[in-house]
Enzyme design. Sequence first.
Site, PDB file in Angstrom:
ATOM      1  N   ASN A 209       0.924  -1.298  -0.055  1.00 18.45           N
ATOM      2  CA  ASN A 209       0.100   0.001  -0.038  1.00 18.45           C
ATOM      3  C   ASN A 209       1.115   1.123   0.079  1.00 18.45           C
ATOM      4  O   ASN A 209       2.030   1.167  -0.006  1.00 18.45           O
ATOM      5  CB  ASN A 209      -0.917   0.234   1.235  1.00 18.45           C
ATOM      6  N   PHE A 323      -3.684   3.261  15.187  1.00 24.65           N
ATOM      7  CA  PHE A 323      -3.919   4.146  14.220  1.00 24.65           C
ATOM      8  C   PHE A 323      -5.328   3.849  13.442  1.00 24.65           C
ATOM      9  O   PHE A 323      -5.347   2.323  13.331  1.00 24.65           O
ATOM     10  CB  PHE A 323      -2.725   4.548  13.262  1.00 24.65           C
ATOM     11  N   LYS A 341     -10.202  -3.812  18.971  1.00 23.67           N
ATOM     12  CA  LYS A 341      -8.897  -4.350  19.275  1.00 23.67           C
ATOM     13  C   LYS A 341      -8.790  -4.233  20.723  1.00 23.67           C
ATOM     14  O   LYS A 341      -7.377  -4.666  21.291  1.00 23.67           O
ATOM     15  CB  LYS A 341      -7.919  -3.557  18.272  1.00 23.67           C
TER      16      LYS A 341
HETATM   17  O1  PMT Z   1       3.069   6.181   6.591  1.00 24.28           O
HETATM   18  P1  PMT Z   1       2.241   7.573   6.143  1.00 24.28           P
HETATM   19  O2  PMT Z   1       2.610   7.671   4.609  1.00 24.28           O
HETATM   20  O3  PMT Z   1       2.908   8.710   6.745  1.00 24.28           O
HETATM   21  O4  PMT Z   1       0.832   7.395   6.490  1.00 24.28           O
HETATM   22  C1  PMT Z   1       0.283   7.355   7.809  1.00 24.28           C
HETATM   23  C2  PMT Z   1      -0.722   6.455   7.815  1.00 24.28           C
HETATM   24  C3  PMT Z   1      -1.853   7.114   7.255  1.00 24.28           C
HETATM   25  C4  PMT Z   1      -0.341   4.967   7.452  1.00 24.28           C
HETATM   26  C5  PMT Z   1      -0.984   6.428   9.384  1.00 24.28           C
HETATM   27  O5  PMT Z   1      -1.422   7.522   9.919  1.00 24.28           O
HETATM   28  C6  PMT Z   1      -2.077   5.475   9.841  1.00 24.28           C
HETATM   29  O6  PMT Z   1      -3.459   5.813   9.759  1.00 24.28           O
HETATM   30  N1  PMT Z   1      -1.955   4.032   9.825  1.00 24.28           N
HETATM   31  C7  PMT Z   1      -2.882   2.812  10.060  1.00 24.28           C
HETATM   32  C8  PMT Z   1      -3.242   2.727   8.844  1.00 24.28           C
HETATM   33  C9  PMT Z   1      -4.634   1.708   8.951  1.00 24.28           C
HETATM   34  O7  PMT Z   1      -5.348   1.814   7.973  1.00 24.28           O
HETATM   35  O8  PMT Z   1      -4.468   0.722   9.741  1.00 24.28           O
HETATM   36  P2  PMT Z   1      -5.944  -0.317   9.976  1.00 24.28           P
HETATM   37  O9  PMT Z   1      -7.251   0.614   9.940  1.00 24.28           O
HETATM   38  O10 PMT Z   1      -5.879  -1.304   8.899  1.00 24.28           O
HETATM   39  O11 PMT Z   1      -5.662  -0.849  11.256  1.00 24.28           O
HETATM   40  C10 PMT Z   1      -5.753  -0.186  12.248  1.00 24.28           C
HETATM   41  C11 PMT Z   1      -4.859  -0.297  13.440  1.00 24.28           C
HETATM   42  O12 PMT Z   1      -4.516  -1.883  13.799  1.00 24.28           O
HETATM   43  C12 PMT Z   1      -3.470   0.229  13.025  1.00 24.28           C
HETATM   44  O13 PMT Z   1      -2.867   0.733  14.127  1.00 24.28           O
HETATM   45  C13 PMT Z   1      -2.501  -0.714  12.347  1.00 24.28           C
HETATM   46  O14 PMT Z   1      -1.233  -0.693  12.455  1.00 24.28           O
HETATM   47  C14 PMT Z   1      -3.034  -2.073  13.294  1.00 24.28           C
HETATM   48  N2  PMT Z   1      -3.125  -3.278  12.621  1.00 24.28           N
HETATM   49  C15 PMT Z   1      -3.830  -3.678  11.377  1.00 24.28           C
HETATM   50  C16 PMT Z   1      -3.708  -4.789  10.934  1.00 24.28           C
HETATM   51  C17 PMT Z   1      -3.040  -5.992  11.270  1.00 24.28           C
HETATM   52  N3  PMT Z   1      -3.149  -7.030  10.905  1.00 24.28           N
HETATM   53  N4  PMT Z   1      -2.246  -5.544  12.314  1.00 24.28           N
HETATM   54  C18 PMT Z   1      -2.310  -4.318  12.998  1.00 24.28           C
HETATM   55  O15 PMT Z   1      -1.436  -4.119  14.067  1.00 24.28           O
END
Ligand code: PMT
Length: 395
Positions: A209, A323, A341
Amino acid sequence: MELQGKRILLGVTGGVAAYKAALLLRMLTSAGARVQVVMTEAATRFVTPVTFQALSGLPVYVDQWDAREANNMAHINLSRDADAILVAPASANFLARVAQGLADDLLTTLVLARDCPLLVAPAMNRQMWENPATQRNVALLRQDGVTCLGPVSGQQACGEEGEGRMLEPEDICEALIAHFTPKVLAGKQVLMTAGPTFEPIDPVRGITNLSSGRMGYALARAAARAGAQVTLVSGPVALPVPNGVTRVGVRSALEMHEAVMARATAAQLFIAVAAVADYRVDQVAEQKLKKELGGPPEIRLVPNPDILADVAALEAGPFCVGFAAESEQLETYAQRKRERKGVPLIIGNLIQDGFGGESNRVILFDAQGAHPLPLASKDQLAAQLVEEIAQRMAP
Ligand code: PMT
């Protein structure tokens, strides 16, 4: 503008590294500091005061008897007008004079008269640095509360190789910013994830991504400045590792999961910034997939482990911050993720605000509700987020 409003007195002593003081001055002013330069007479043999005057926009002082000061007390006036004195490069002779409390030129006199912190960045030939006299002087200075930045090892202007090179200007600037940052995470072990993951399809292709890693790296830098020991488990990005941060490079979500779980119980704070792939390819092809094999390949996906949820479920695990990047209904989806979570705090951002760029606009979601922060650079935001997170952690 991490040094906005700070008044720095930059002392420059005689050494070849004096030319790097001009770059340092530029960095300090770019970070918002007002910089007053004071040079020793020897320093003016290497770089002229005109260079520093042009870069700082302020007259440069060299002479103890400078008649520009109405009360003829430049040493008192200049040292009272500084939040910190930074001497770079600091020669062996300068360190010796300060260690002994000598005041035989303007710079040593104002250092003796100071009531603000003194930071020095030594620069000299390796044998001068290793000389027991210099080592004694540096030990004395440290005892007296002086912060010694470097030196480092490397190629020297004299052609020799060894310890005695001045720290690079960007590292000195970073150390000064860290010096002024409140130590709200002092002594804390902080574990973080950042960047995208890459889920292989075959030896050359994969699913990933557009996360640049900037938000996570900015947070790692801000946490280190705030006094934390930071380990950053990073997906594939080419950003420089922030000073004082330990980077563990990974590629896939499974590798990220393993690297995090191995370190999670030792941490007091876990911040999951990475954009982790929710699914990976079930059977990764050992050889490159060929077009000629007839029709598009069928790729079966299987779910990846949820790293954040697994850390949050640990008994006596760290304080967890997640995040959430959403394209719509940020509040609803982010709060739902926080509850699912099992984490106390989720930092929500819209994809168009945060993914990939230099700035971001976030909303903090906790049990009390939503707390928006204004649009800011990722560096500025990171400093604010560290404060917000530290306030919510148990002392
Ligand atoms: O890297 P940049 O270009 O600076 O952009 C920053 C960002 C937009 C990536 C950042 O600010 C952000 O939002 N990160 C989370 C991205 C996301 O969409 O996460 P999610 O909604 O898929 O997951 C929620 C949370 O669970 C996140 O903290 C993620 O790290 C965590 N997660 C998700 C899936 C997984 N299998 N394991 C996880 O730990």
